[in-house]
Structure formats: C-alpha cells, structure tokens
Design a protein around this motif. Sequence first.
Motif, mmCIF file in Angstrom:
data_model
loop_
_atom_site.group_PDB
_atom_site.id
_atom_site.type_symbol
_atom_site.label_atom_id
_atom_site.label_comp_id
_atom_site.label_asym_id
_atom_site.label_seq_id
_atom_site.Cartn_x
_atom_site.Cartn_y
_atom_site.Cartn_z
ATOM 1 N N GLY A 35 0.807 -1.200 0.000
ATOM 2 C CA GLY A 35 0.000 0.000 0.000
ATOM 3 C C GLY A 35 0.844 1.253 0.000
ATOM 4 N N CYS A 36 0.154 2.384 -0.035
ATOM 5 C CA CYS A 36 0.816 3.692 -0.040
ATOM 6 C C CYS A 36 1.172 4.122 1.377
ATOM 7 C CB CYS A 36 -0.095 4.734 -0.670
ATOM 8 S SG CYS A 36 -0.521 4.376 -2.386
ATOM 9 N N PHE A 37 0.259 3.933 2.308
ATOM 10 C CA PHE A 37 0.457 4.308 3.707
ATOM 11 C C PHE A 37 1.012 5.729 3.806
ATOM 12 C CE2 PHE A 37 0.821 -0.336 3.428
ATOM 13 C CZ PHE A 37 -0.227 -0.708 4.253
ATOM 14 N N ASP A 38 0.334 6.648 3.134
ATOM 15 C CA ASP A 38 0.830 8.015 2.993
ATOM 16 C C ASP A 38 0.850 8.762 4.323
ATOM 17 O OD1 ASP A 38 1.744 10.374 1.948
ATOM 18 O OD2 ASP A 38 0.022 10.742 0.674
ATOM 19 N N LEU A 39 -0.270 8.816 4.998
ATOM 20 C CA LEU A 39 -0.331 9.376 6.348
ATOM 21 C C LEU A 39 -0.804 8.244 7.252
ATOM 22 C CD1 LEU A 39 -2.021 12.867 5.786
ATOM 23 C CD2 LEU A 39 0.388 12.390 6.244
ATOM 24 N N LEU A 40 0.104 7.696 8.016
ATOM 25 C CA LEU A 40 -0.211 6.550 8.859
ATOM 26 C C LEU A 40 -1.323 6.938 9.837
ATOM 27 C CD1 LEU A 40 0.837 3.664 9.104
ATOM 28 C CD2 LEU A 40 2.406 4.457 10.871
ATOM 29 N N HIS A 44 -4.874 2.188 9.204
ATOM 30 C CA HIS A 44 -3.665 1.476 8.789
ATOM 31 C C HIS A 44 -3.151 0.563 9.906
ATOM 32 C CE1 HIS A 44 -2.648 4.910 5.786
ATOM 33 N NE2 HIS A 44 -3.215 3.912 5.134
ATOM 34 N N LEU A 45 -3.038 1.128 11.112
ATOM 35 C CA LEU A 45 -2.508 0.329 12.221
ATOM 36 C C LEU A 45 -3.393 -0.872 12.528
ATOM 37 C CD1 LEU A 45 -1.143 3.056 14.647
ATOM 38 C CD2 LEU A 45 0.136 1.537 13.148
ATOM 39 N N GLU A 81 8.639 8.559 0.260
ATOM 40 C CA GLU A 81 8.767 7.118 0.498
ATOM 41 C C GLU A 81 9.712 6.826 1.658
ATOM 42 O OE1 GLU A 81 11.948 5.939 -2.985
ATOM 43 O OE2 GLU A 81 9.897 6.391 -3.589
ATOM 44 N N GLN A 82 10.761 7.621 1.806
ATOM 45 C CA GLN A 82 11.697 7.413 2.922
ATOM 46 C C GLN A 82 11.035 7.733 4.259
ATOM 47 O OE1 GLN A 82 15.024 6.150 2.832
ATOM 48 N NE2 GLN A 82 14.195 5.495 0.874
ATOM 49 N N GLU A 83 10.248 8.801 4.295
ATOM 50 C CA GLU A 83 9.539 9.154 5.529
ATOM 51 C C GLU A 83 8.513 8.083 5.887
ATOM 52 O OE1 GLU A 83 9.629 14.019 5.245
ATOM 53 O OE2 GLU A 83 8.221 12.914 3.970
ATOM 54 N N ARG A 84 7.786 7.617 4.880
ATOM 55 C CA ARG A 84 6.783 6.566 5.121
ATOM 56 C C ARG A 84 7.448 5.275 5.560
ATOM 57 N NH1 ARG A 84 4.344 5.531 0.233
ATOM 58 N NH2 ARG A 84 5.766 6.869 -0.908
ATOM 59 N N ALA A 85 8.570 4.941 4.940
ATOM 60 C CA ALA A 85 9.304 3.729 5.324
ATOM 61 C C ALA A 85 9.838 3.835 6.747
ATOM 62 C CB ALA A 85 10.440 3.466 4.341
ATOM 63 N N GLU A 150 -14.039 1.084 9.168
ATOM 64 C CA GLU A 150 -14.753 2.178 8.502
ATOM 65 C C GLU A 150 -14.427 3.528 9.143
ATOM 66 O OE1 GLU A 150 -16.671 2.228 5.788
ATOM 67 O OE2 GLU A 150 -16.593 0.067 5.468
ATOM 68 N N GLY A 151 -14.401 4.541 8.309
ATOM 69 C CA GLY A 151 -14.243 5.902 8.810
ATOM 70 C C GLY A 151 -12.813 6.394 8.883
ATOM 71 N N TYR A 152 -11.867 5.568 8.482
ATOM 72 C CA TYR A 152 -10.467 5.966 8.542
ATOM 73 C C TYR A 152 -9.843 5.816 7.157
ATOM 74 C CZ TYR A 152 -11.084 5.609 13.554
ATOM 75 O OH TYR A 152 -11.526 5.783 14.831
#
Length: 168
Positions: A35-40, A44-45, A81-85, A150-152
Amino acid sequence: MPPALDIPKLLSLDDAARQREDARQAGEKVVLTNGCFDLLHTGHLFFLKKAAEQGDRLYVALNGDKSVQALKGPTRPVQSEQERAYLMGNLPFIDALVIFHTPRLTHEIQVLQPDVYVKAGDYDIGSLNPEERAALEACGTDIRFLPFLEGYSTTSLIAKIRAAADTF
C-alpha cells in the motif's frame, strides 16, 4: 537537507528474498501486504496488526513516490517514500519493507512468494489486479481479506486537516 533516516527494516528486493528464504527454511509463514500508507492512521494500524497475526513475519511492499502519485494524483504523496518507510519500519509487528516503483506488485510477488497475501476488506478477489492475482495463485499463496475499519482513510484525514487549517 534533512538527515538520512536509519531504516534497518527497509530492504532491497534481493535482501528481502534472502530473508524470505531463511524464513521458509525455518518453517515460518511469511505474510505480504502492500500500500501507499501516505499518512499513517488508525485504520492502517488496525489493518497492519491484523495482517501480522496471519503468519510469523509481515513484509510490507510500500508504493514508491511516483507510484503513489500515479494512483492518488499530483498532490500525493504527502510524505516521501523514505519518511513513510521510516514510520512503518518503527512498527514492531512489521518485519521487512520493500519499496516498489512500478504500478503493479507482480514482480515482487514472484520473487518473494509469500505464504499469505492480505488486503483490507475494501478489496475482494474481483477487485485485485488480475496480473497480481495470477502471480499469487501461481505461487500457491493464500489470499485473505481482513476487516476494514470504517471511517479511517488518508483522504478523510487530509480533509480534516484542511478543515482545521481553514479555521485559522
């Protein structure tokens, strides 16, 4: 220029494949998701913790910046990508990360040959990319769909941030 981030769980595909083979030899079940997981966020968690429960090791294939932009539009990703990683790599239930830059995950699936592949419940077998699905089936991977909280979503989180910014 910001300092380089230390991300020990971020591996090349070759290194991830070697670790995956070690896991296979040890009789461990490897789970793969992507996935992208752009703003964790909470959704996501929730999903990633459930994904980790599906086996012994959780590998996450993270969309690279160009891939996120192609999927989500010109204003994304919000974080590199580095920040997300870095964020993902600090989650204790994630064992390995691989960044992929192509639109599809097919090559990574073929190389890693996961025991289990998971997606959130907003997907189903019909909405999986046919090429990725064929690669998973060729590897004998068990494909699972986990509950969707739902909702996130990143999109709704961005909307909340924009609304909050408009009040200043």
